[in-house]
Write a protein that holds these residues in place. Sequence first.
Motif, PDB file in Angstrom:
ATOM      1  N   ARG A   1       0.849  -1.194   0.000  1.00 17.61           N
ATOM      2  CA  ARG A   1       0.000   0.000   0.000  1.00 17.61           C
ATOM      3  C   ARG A   1       0.881   1.238   0.000  1.00 17.61           C
ATOM      4  NH1 ARG A   1      -4.384   1.667   4.675  1.00 17.61           N
ATOM      5  NH2 ARG A   1      -5.057   3.631   3.709  1.00 17.61           N
ATOM      6  N   VAL A   2       0.683   2.081  -0.961  1.00 16.53           N
ATOM      7  CA  VAL A   2       1.483   3.311  -1.084  1.00 16.53           C
ATOM      8  C   VAL A   2       0.862   4.377  -0.188  1.00 16.53           C
ATOM      9  CG1 VAL A   2       2.332   5.086  -2.626  1.00 16.53           C
ATOM     10  CG2 VAL A   2       2.121   2.709  -3.421  1.00 16.53           C
ATOM     11  N   VAL A   3       1.654   4.862   0.750  1.00 16.81           N
ATOM     12  CA  VAL A   3       1.188   5.895   1.689  1.00 16.81           C
ATOM     13  C   VAL A   3       1.715   7.247   1.228  1.00 16.81           C
ATOM     14  CG1 VAL A   3       1.183   6.694   4.095  1.00 16.81           C
ATOM     15  CG2 VAL A   3       1.234   4.239   3.566  1.00 16.81           C
ATOM     16  N   PRO A   4       0.850   8.174   0.931  1.00 13.24           N
ATOM     17  CA  PRO A   4       1.336   9.489   0.477  1.00 13.24           C
ATOM     18  C   PRO A   4       2.081  10.214   1.584  1.00 13.24           C
ATOM     19  CG  PRO A   4      -1.015   9.564   0.908  1.00 13.24           C
ATOM     20  CD  PRO A   4      -0.605   8.140   1.060  1.00 13.24           C
ATOM     21  N   ALA A   5       3.097  10.891   1.190  1.00 11.37           N
ATOM     22  CA  ALA A   5       3.893  11.656   2.163  1.00 11.37           C
ATOM     23  C   ALA A   5       3.086  12.839   2.683  1.00 11.37           C
ATOM     24  CB  ALA A   5       5.181  12.152   1.503  1.00 11.37           C
ATOM     25  N   PRO A   6       3.275  13.197   3.948  1.00  7.92           N
ATOM     26  CA  PRO A   6       2.539  14.351   4.493  1.00  7.92           C
ATOM     27  C   PRO A   6       2.930  15.657   3.799  1.00  7.92           C
ATOM     28  CG  PRO A   6       4.252  13.639   6.010  1.00  7.92           C
ATOM     29  CD  PRO A   6       4.206  12.614   4.934  1.00  7.92           C
ATOM     30  N   VAL A   7       1.983  16.452   3.603  1.00  7.63           N
ATOM     31  CA  VAL A   7       2.198  17.725   2.908  1.00  7.63           C
ATOM     32  C   VAL A   7       2.264  18.851   3.948  1.00  7.63           C
ATOM     33  CG1 VAL A   7       1.294  19.328   1.212  1.00  7.63           C
ATOM     34  CG2 VAL A   7       0.974  16.860   0.934  1.00  7.63           C
TER      35      VAL A   7
ATOM     36  N   GLN B   1       2.325  18.620  13.000  1.00  7.59           N
ATOM     37  CA  GLN B   1       2.192  17.816  11.779  1.00  7.59           C
ATOM     38  C   GLN B   1       3.107  16.610  11.822  1.00  7.59           C
ATOM     39  OE1 GLN B   1      -0.036  18.446   9.466  1.00  7.59           O
ATOM     40  NE2 GLN B   1       0.541  16.667   8.227  1.00  7.59           N
ATOM     41  N   ALA B   2       4.312  16.815  12.321  1.00 10.06           N
ATOM     42  CA  ALA B   2       5.253  15.696  12.401  1.00 10.06           C
ATOM     43  C   ALA B   2       4.774  14.649  13.384  1.00 10.06           C
ATOM     44  CB  ALA B   2       6.637  16.207  12.797  1.00 10.06           C
ATOM     45  N   GLY B   3       4.194  15.118  14.527  1.00 11.89           N
ATOM     46  CA  GLY B   3       3.681  14.155  15.493  1.00 11.89           C
ATOM     47  C   GLY B   3       2.529  13.348  14.930  1.00 11.89           C
ATOM     48  N   ARG B   4       1.650  14.049  14.251  1.00 12.89           N
ATOM     49  CA  ARG B   4       0.547  13.307  13.651  1.00 12.89           C
ATOM     50  C   ARG B   4       1.043  12.323  12.600  1.00 12.89           C
ATOM     51  NH1 ARG B   4      -1.941  18.404  13.870  1.00 12.89           N
ATOM     52  NH2 ARG B   4      -1.485  18.730  11.644  1.00 12.89           N
ATOM     53  N   SER B   5       2.068  12.717  11.887  1.00 13.38           N
ATOM     54  CA  SER B   5       2.607  11.814  10.859  1.00 13.38           C
ATOM     55  C   SER B   5       3.187  10.559  11.491  1.00 13.38           C
ATOM     56  CB  SER B   5       3.671  12.528  10.027  1.00 13.38           C
ATOM     57  OG  SER B   5       3.105  13.635   9.361  1.00 13.38           O
TER      58      SER B   5
ATOM     59  N   ARG C   1       0.210   3.652  12.906  1.00  9.63           N
ATOM     60  CA  ARG C   1      -1.084   3.023  12.664  1.00  9.63           C
ATOM     61  C   ARG C   1      -1.094   2.285  11.323  1.00  9.63           C
ATOM     62  NH1 ARG C   1      -3.973   7.242  12.819  1.00  9.63           N
ATOM     63  NH2 ARG C   1      -4.289   7.204  15.093  1.00  9.63           N
ATOM     64  N   GLU C   2      -0.525   2.921  10.340  1.00 11.70           N
ATOM     65  CA  GLU C   2      -0.476   2.284   9.013  1.00 11.70           C
ATOM     66  C   GLU C   2       0.410   1.030   9.030  1.00 11.70           C
ATOM     67  OE1 GLU C   2      -1.053   6.384   6.427  1.00 11.70           O
ATOM     68  OE2 GLU C   2       0.877   5.366   6.538  1.00 11.70           O
ATOM     69  N   ARG C   3       1.495   1.118   9.827  1.00 13.33           N
ATOM     70  CA  ARG C   3       2.359  -0.059   9.939  1.00 13.33           C
ATOM     71  C   ARG C   3       1.610  -1.217  10.599  1.00 13.33           C
ATOM     72  NH1 ARG C   3       6.112   2.261  12.143  1.00 13.33           N
ATOM     73  NH2 ARG C   3       5.768   1.746  14.349  1.00 13.33           N
ATOM     74  N   GLU C   4       0.851  -0.891  11.634  1.00 11.91           N
ATOM     75  CA  GLU C   4       0.066  -1.918  12.293  1.00 11.91           C
ATOM     76  C   GLU C   4      -1.000  -2.488  11.349  1.00 11.91           C
ATOM     77  OE1 GLU C   4       0.376  -0.067  16.816  1.00 11.91           O
ATOM     78  OE2 GLU C   4      -1.494   0.011  15.678  1.00 11.91           O
TER      79      GLU C   4
ATOM     80  N   ARG D   1      -0.724  -2.637   8.121  1.00  9.75           N
ATOM     81  CA  ARG D   1      -0.031  -3.502   7.160  1.00  9.75           C
ATOM     82  C   ARG D   1       0.299  -4.863   7.772  1.00  9.75           C
ATOM     83  NH1 ARG D   1       2.723   1.303   5.822  1.00  9.75           N
ATOM     84  NH2 ARG D   1       4.549   0.614   7.032  1.00  9.75           N
ATOM     85  N   GLU D   2       0.744  -4.816   9.028  1.00  8.53           N
ATOM     86  CA  GLU D   2       1.055  -6.081   9.691  1.00  8.53           C
ATOM     87  C   GLU D   2      -0.202  -6.940   9.854  1.00  8.53           C
ATOM     88  OE1 GLU D   2       4.795  -4.417  12.374  1.00  8.53           O
ATOM     89  OE2 GLU D   2       2.882  -4.935  13.315  1.00  8.53           O
ATOM     90  N   GLU D   3      -1.327  -6.274  10.202  1.00  7.54           N
ATOM     91  CA  GLU D   3      -2.569  -7.023  10.318  1.00  7.54           C
ATOM     92  C   GLU D   3      -2.983  -7.630   8.974  1.00  7.54           C
ATOM     93  OE1 GLU D   3      -5.853  -8.786  12.033  1.00  7.54           O
ATOM     94  OE2 GLU D   3      -4.078  -7.859  12.949  1.00  7.54           O
ATOM     95  N   LEU D   4      -2.833  -6.813   7.921  1.00  9.50           N
ATOM     96  CA  LEU D   4      -3.152  -7.339   6.585  1.00  9.50           C
ATOM     97  C   LEU D   4      -2.236  -8.509   6.213  1.00  9.50           C
ATOM     98  CD1 LEU D   4      -3.797  -4.007   4.612  1.00  9.50           C
ATOM     99  CD2 LEU D   4      -5.492  -5.710   5.312  1.00  9.50           C
ATOM    100  N   ALA D   5      -0.973  -8.372   6.593  1.00  3.75           N
ATOM    101  CA  ALA D   5      -0.029  -9.452   6.287  1.00  3.75           C
ATOM    102  C   ALA D   5      -0.402 -10.728   7.031  1.00  3.75           C
ATOM    103  CB  ALA D   5       1.397  -9.026   6.628  1.00  3.75           C
ATOM    104  N   ARG D   6      -0.791 -10.568   8.326  1.00  2.00           N
ATOM    105  CA  ARG D   6      -1.194 -11.743   9.086  1.00  2.00           C
ATOM    106  C   ARG D   6      -2.433 -12.395   8.472  1.00  2.00           C
ATOM    107  NH1 ARG D   6       0.402  -8.526  13.520  1.00  2.00           N
ATOM    108  NH2 ARG D   6      -1.753  -7.786  13.809  1.00  2.00           N
ATOM    109  N   ARG D   7      -3.391 -11.523   8.101  1.00  4.73           N
ATOM    110  CA  ARG D   7      -4.594 -12.080   7.481  1.00  4.73           C
ATOM    111  C   ARG D   7      -4.258 -12.796   6.165  1.00  4.73           C
ATOM    112  NH1 ARG D   7      -8.986  -7.128   8.189  1.00  4.73           N
ATOM    113  NH2 ARG D   7      -9.101  -7.197  10.499  1.00  4.73           N
ATOM    114  N   ALA D   8      -3.406 -12.142   5.356  1.00  3.10           N
ATOM    115  CA  ALA D   8      -3.019 -12.771   4.084  1.00  3.10           C
ATOM    116  C   ALA D   8      -2.303 -14.099   4.318  1.00  3.10           C
ATOM    117  CB  ALA D   8      -2.142 -11.825   3.273  1.00  3.10           C
ATOM    118  N   ALA D   9      -1.421 -14.120   5.364  1.00  4.78           N
ATOM    119  CA  ALA D   9      -0.715 -15.367   5.670  1.00  4.78           C
ATOM    120  C   ALA D   9      -1.681 -16.451   6.124  1.00  4.78           C
ATOM    121  CB  ALA D   9       0.342 -15.114   6.743  1.00  4.78           C
TER     122      ALA D   9
END
Length: 661
Positions: free
Chosen positions: A280-286, A297-301, A307-310, A312-320
């Motif tokens: 999943r391509v995550v757009p860079a913060p503007v 902004q940096a903290g939110r990023s 959250r996005e990493r988690e 992705r890991e959840e998606l990976a576990r589900r895919a596995a």
Amino acid sequence: MNSNFRPRLGAAMLALAVSVALPAAAQEVVQPATPNADRLAEEMRTLARDPRNLRALVSAGEFSARLNDPAAAASFFARAQAIDPTNPRVLAGQAMVMVRMERPGEALRLFGEAERRGLSMEDYASDRGLAYDLIGAQPQALREHRVALRRNPDDETRRRLALSLGIGGNAGEAMVVLDPLLRRSDRAAWRARAFILAMNGDAAGADKIAASMMGGVGTALAPFFRRLPTLNAADKAFAVHFGELRKTPARIADAQLAPPLPRVAGETGVALASAELPRRVVPAPVETRRGPTLTNQAGRSAVERRREREQREELARRAAAETEARRVAEARTAQERETQRLAELKTQQEREALAARQREAEQQAARDAEARRVAEALARERAAAEQAARDVEAQRLAAASQPSATEPPAAAPAGIAPVETQVTQAAATPLPAPGFGTTSTSESPPAQAAQATPPAPRIGGEDNVIARIIAGVTIPASELGVEPMPNRRPPEPAPVAQPPAAASPPVEIARAEPSKLRPEPAKPKPETAKPEAAKAGARGKAVDPKAADPKAKAAATKTAAKAKPDPAKTEPARQWVQVAGGANVRDLPKAWQGLVAKAPAELKGRQAWTTPLRFTNRLLVGPFKTPGEAQTFVNAIGKKGISAFAWTSEAGQKIEKLSVK
């Protein structure tokens, strides 16, 4: 790219290159040795002697796989698995078959199972390396190919290693590996060189090799060569080994069955080319504003990235998990298919064995029928010869019982005076009382037998002098008023000595009363009458006229022959269908009822018959008009699961109806 280009064109076109000329630098062709074929022939001879030899079955399967005959190899391994299902060599052999059937994932799973059961994989390194190539695992494939080359540096292992190097982009080392084969003008090596050049961008060099090997036809491979560099590693392996360019759903599903790849030194891990997860391509913060807002902004990023990493890991576990579930389901399905295939193979083998036993039974029945026919013919000939001998003996006895026409009258017994003297003595001697005649000791056996024959006495049976004189008198047939017997002349009177005329008183024999002179015959005892009569008949004294006449006896024999029916006419040769057999005739009705339950429509209204066959009995249906009609009935009941065969009975063979309640 031409839209009508077929995926397997490269393999099909290059297969033709085997039968055409090579480049000018490689004109001499040496016939290669065939060690695998020779070893397979040895194992086949071993299996001919012992069909359940496990070692020979596994070896025959491995050699068949190396000779690119996966169907025969699968058959050998199935037979070996039926003998020993836990043998790791059987699993490794089945993995070799899976590789050649374009199922590398299943092959790697079987190789791993065999390795866990303690089998060394060095003997199977070449096939295992090819399986790794087909799923895009290049480091593992190269390691297996190098192990195989060190252990058994044959031509096929060199070509596979060179192609694996070419798939990984190492064309120079691939050419070094192929060089010994190219110098020997190995056509498969030249074909591998063309593939390696094409995979690494040298389509012109590949076209040149194809043109020199195939002439004008080689230009048809140009689209295939130009497609190779655009494929990933797994697709390149399928293309150069099987001519397959498209990634099919079956290939993707098979790749999911592959076990986790072993780690290779210097590698952090290799992902399967056919099982890569989408990223999943995550757009860079503007940045929208400067100043203090940048910190927020940096903290939110950072939070969003975590959250996005988690996610992705959840998606990976589900895919596995989904992948594992699919792998288990597909493995279960594959196991069920394999079990069904083995069951079908076993059923086919049993059917073939049953057909072989039926053929043997038919051949044995034919041999028995021929032996029985010969025995019956010999028995008939022997009976005919014995009957002819009996007829000749009967005719001889009948002829001997008839008195000869030229036989002279019986001479007077010793001690009896001539006729005139006897008459003179009889006039002076009183006649004995009836029934008290004396018996002469010199009387012949036929006369004794005649005396014991009831009820009327015969002439010559008396023991007095007058009876003996009368017995010697012969009366011509003309005086009796009857026709003389054929082929018989009247006997000549015996010469009688003439006494002097003066001493011959007149004898009035005609005036004698025969009834007064005939003594009362002695009544024989009941227990001895029949044997004496039989002896008299045997000596010709009281014989039945029909038995004495050969023509009458022949007519009686002919009448008796007509009265006895001919077995060949009452039991002619007929067409039957044998549906069962049994040693006990009483069990045949039960067998017939079971057959009627299987095929009620075909056996409805038909009569069951039986006839003996050595130590057993046939259960028959029929008779049929022609052998074709019998065979049609065999085919009809065969569809209902009844094994039967047509059979022809011999003429005269007794076929009896079977009583079925």
